[in-house]
Design an enzyme around this catalytic site. Structure first.
Site, PDB file in Angstrom:
ATOM      1  CG  ASN A 162      -1.680   1.367   1.332  1.00  0.00           C
ATOM      2  OD1 ASN A 162      -2.378   1.800   0.427  1.00  0.00           O
ATOM      3  ND2 ASN A 162      -1.772   1.847   2.654  1.00  0.00           N
ATOM      4  CG  ASP A 191      -2.887   3.316   6.880  1.00  0.00           C
ATOM      5  OD1 ASP A 191      -2.867   2.665   5.659  1.00  0.00           O
ATOM      6  OD2 ASP A 191      -3.482   4.389   7.236  1.00  0.00           O
ATOM      7  CG  HIS A 196      -0.510   6.087   4.547  1.00  0.00           C
ATOM      8  ND1 HIS A 196      -2.013   6.098   4.530  1.00  0.00           N
ATOM      9  CD2 HIS A 196      -0.116   6.856   5.620  1.00  0.00           C
ATOM     10  CE1 HIS A 196      -2.230   6.785   5.564  1.00  0.00           C
ATOM     11  NE2 HIS A 196      -1.260   7.238   6.239  1.00  0.00           N
ATOM     12  CB  SER A 218       5.164   5.117   4.039  1.00  0.00           C
ATOM     13  OG  SER A 218       5.576   6.028   5.093  1.00  0.00           O
TER      14      SER A 218
HETATM   15  C1  GAR Z   1      -2.455   9.106  -3.030  1.00  0.00           C
HETATM   16  O1  GAR Z   1      -2.120  10.132  -2.308  1.00  0.00           O
HETATM   17  C2  GAR Z   1      -2.005   7.947  -1.815  1.00  0.00           C
HETATM   18  O2  GAR Z   1      -1.006   8.148  -1.221  1.00  0.00           O
HETATM   19  C3  GAR Z   1      -3.503   8.008  -1.219  1.00  0.00           C
HETATM   20  O3  GAR Z   1      -4.327   8.203  -1.852  1.00  0.00           O
HETATM   21  C4  GAR Z   1      -3.907   9.182  -3.057  1.00  0.00           C
HETATM   22  C5  GAR Z   1      -4.427   8.457  -4.256  1.00  0.00           C
HETATM   23  O4  GAR Z   1      -4.049   9.326  -5.413  1.00  0.00           O
HETATM   24  N1  GAR Z   1      -3.670   6.941  -0.282  1.00  0.00           N
HETATM   25  C6  GAR Z   1      -4.117   6.851   0.747  1.00  0.00           C
HETATM   26  O5  GAR Z   1      -4.407   7.783   1.547  1.00  0.00           O
HETATM   27  C7  GAR Z   1      -4.330   5.357   1.644  1.00  0.00           C
HETATM   28  N2  GAR Z   1      -4.508   5.568   2.948  1.00  0.00           N
HETATM   29  P1  GAR Z   1      -4.418   8.634  -6.763  1.00  0.00           P
HETATM   30  O6  GAR Z   1      -5.554   8.070  -7.116  1.00  0.00           O
HETATM   31  O7  GAR Z   1      -4.054   9.790  -7.782  1.00  0.00           O
HETATM   32  O8  GAR Z   1      -3.241   7.820  -7.074  1.00  0.00           O
END
Ligand code: GAR
Length: 221
Positions: free
Chosen positions: A110, A148, A112, A139
């Site tokens: 994942n 997480d 995060h 991360s």
């Molecule tokens: C990203 O910033 C990712 O790190 C976050 O969601 C966004 C997805 O963007 N993930 C989380 O918060 C998971 N807990 P994307 O759809 O443009 O890849």
């Protein structure tokens, strides 16, 4: 030659991290095969990207299920059937039931947007700013039943600027996300990373004492 690592990507939103994986693959830097992109949101941008790239897609609507467990068990039954070696959560914004994900522990990562173990869950950029942190980051970790909370494989850091708000910080972090995720996946494809049970990461057969760090496009120990 051995066959490429088969990955399935789970995403709930716009899919910029999926786009980064596809671009790295396109440049010949990521030896994987995309077998499925799955989402809990029919309007996820990630699904459109997958369709454009000719990757099979799957959408499951959580509201069609009695509860979270029923949704997760069905999702993971389908993932079992798609032939993936590794699952990549790239902006998949659901908590996954521990029972459903158990068979994938060690084969699911994942991304995060925080320097874990700081700021698990939501609103990570806001929380880093509110805490007055000097730096923020992203991360990639192995997924375990703890939200997480699985062992962190690698991180990228950036300095928080005096004028930063939640939006600018998220925007400035994204390019780091887009380098970190393909770099980690490349190491997995090259069989250089393993989950070293119960809570460590092995890199080239040695247990890491700290997450790998992104320098340029490279991960260093
Ligand atoms: C990203 O910033 C990712 O790190 C976050 O969601 C966004 C997805 O963007 N993930 C989380 O918060 C998971 N807990 P994307 O759809 O443009 O890849």
């Amino acid at each position: 030659m051995s066959s490429p690592l088969r990955i399935a990507v789970l995403a709930s939103g716009r899919g910029s991290n999926l786009a980064a994986l596809l671009a790295a693959h396109e440049r010949g830097e990521l030896p994987v095969e995309f077998v499925l992109v799955a989402s809990d949101k029919a309007n996820a941008g990630a699904l459109r990207l997958a369709e454009a790239a000719g990757i099979p897609t799957l959408v499951l609507n959580p509201r069609a299920y009695a509860d979270r467990l029923a949704f997760d068990l069905d999702l993971f039954a389908r993932l079992d059937g798609c032939g993936a070696d590794v699952l990549v959560l790239a902006g998949f914004m659901r908590i996954i039931d521990g029972q459903a994900l158990k068979p994938w522990v060690g084969r699911m990562i994942n991304i995060h947007p925080s320097l874990l173990p700081k700021y698990r869950g939501l609103h990570t950029h806001r929380r880093a700013l509110e805490a007055g942190d000097a730096e923020h980051g992203v991360s990639v970790h192995y997924v375990t039943a703890e939200l997480d909370g699985g062992p962190v494989i690698a991180q990228a850091r950036l300095a928080i600027q005096p004028g930063d708000d939640e939006h600018t910080l998220a925007q400035r972090l994204l390019p780091y996300e887009h380098r970190l995720l393909p770099a980690v996946l490349k190491l997995i494809a090259d069989k250089r990373l393993q989950l070293a049970s119960p809570d460590g990461v092995a890199f080239d057969g040695r247990q890491l004492s700290a997450p790998l760090r992104l320098q340029g496009d490279q991960l260093i120990g």
